[in-house]
Design a protein around this motif. Structure first.
Motif: not given
Length: 119
Positions: A56, A60, A82, A87, A91, A94, A97, A104, A106
């Motif tokens: 992960l 990222a 994603t 995650w 965090k 993420l 990013t 990004i 979900n």
């Protein structure tokens, strides 16, 4: 498109110069899928992480770099889809990013129609 699409195919179909994300043409990067829009070409990476781990964090970091490079290309939009409980343990990466890439999303956002608002 229902298949992975290589940078070379995107360049051929759109006339875009994608050297900024292909290592001056040396990389064989491919995206999970592409939407060939009138205003832009939208390229997508999609993944789901049920558990945490170093993958992960590397993903990222890699997508943060890709987002910065892609932002220099007119009419080219990078979108990362994603999700997953993995995650929770990553965090920080993420968020870093997300600071570089505002596209990004979900699963819940997709179901709510977020892609309808792309420009």
């Amino acid at each position: 498109y229902g298949k992975e699409v290589y940078i070379s195919e995107i360049e051929r179909k759109t006339g875009l110069n994608l050297k900024a994300i292909s290592g001056d043409g040396d990389a064989t990067k491919r995206f999970d899928f592409v939407i060939w829009g009138k205003q832009a070409t939208y390229v997508f990476e999609c993944n789901f992480y049920a558990s945490g781990g170093s993958k992960l964090n590397e993903t990222a970091r890699s997508y943060e770099k890709l987002a910065i490079e892609a932002a220099t290309i007119p009419r080219f939009k990078f979108i990362w889809l994603t999700d997953g409980a993995g995650w929770r343990s990553a965090k920080g990466n993420l968020k870093k990013t997300f600071d570089a890439l505002d596209t990004i999303y979900n699963i819940a956002e997709l179901e709510a129609g977020v892609l309808n608002n792309l420009r």
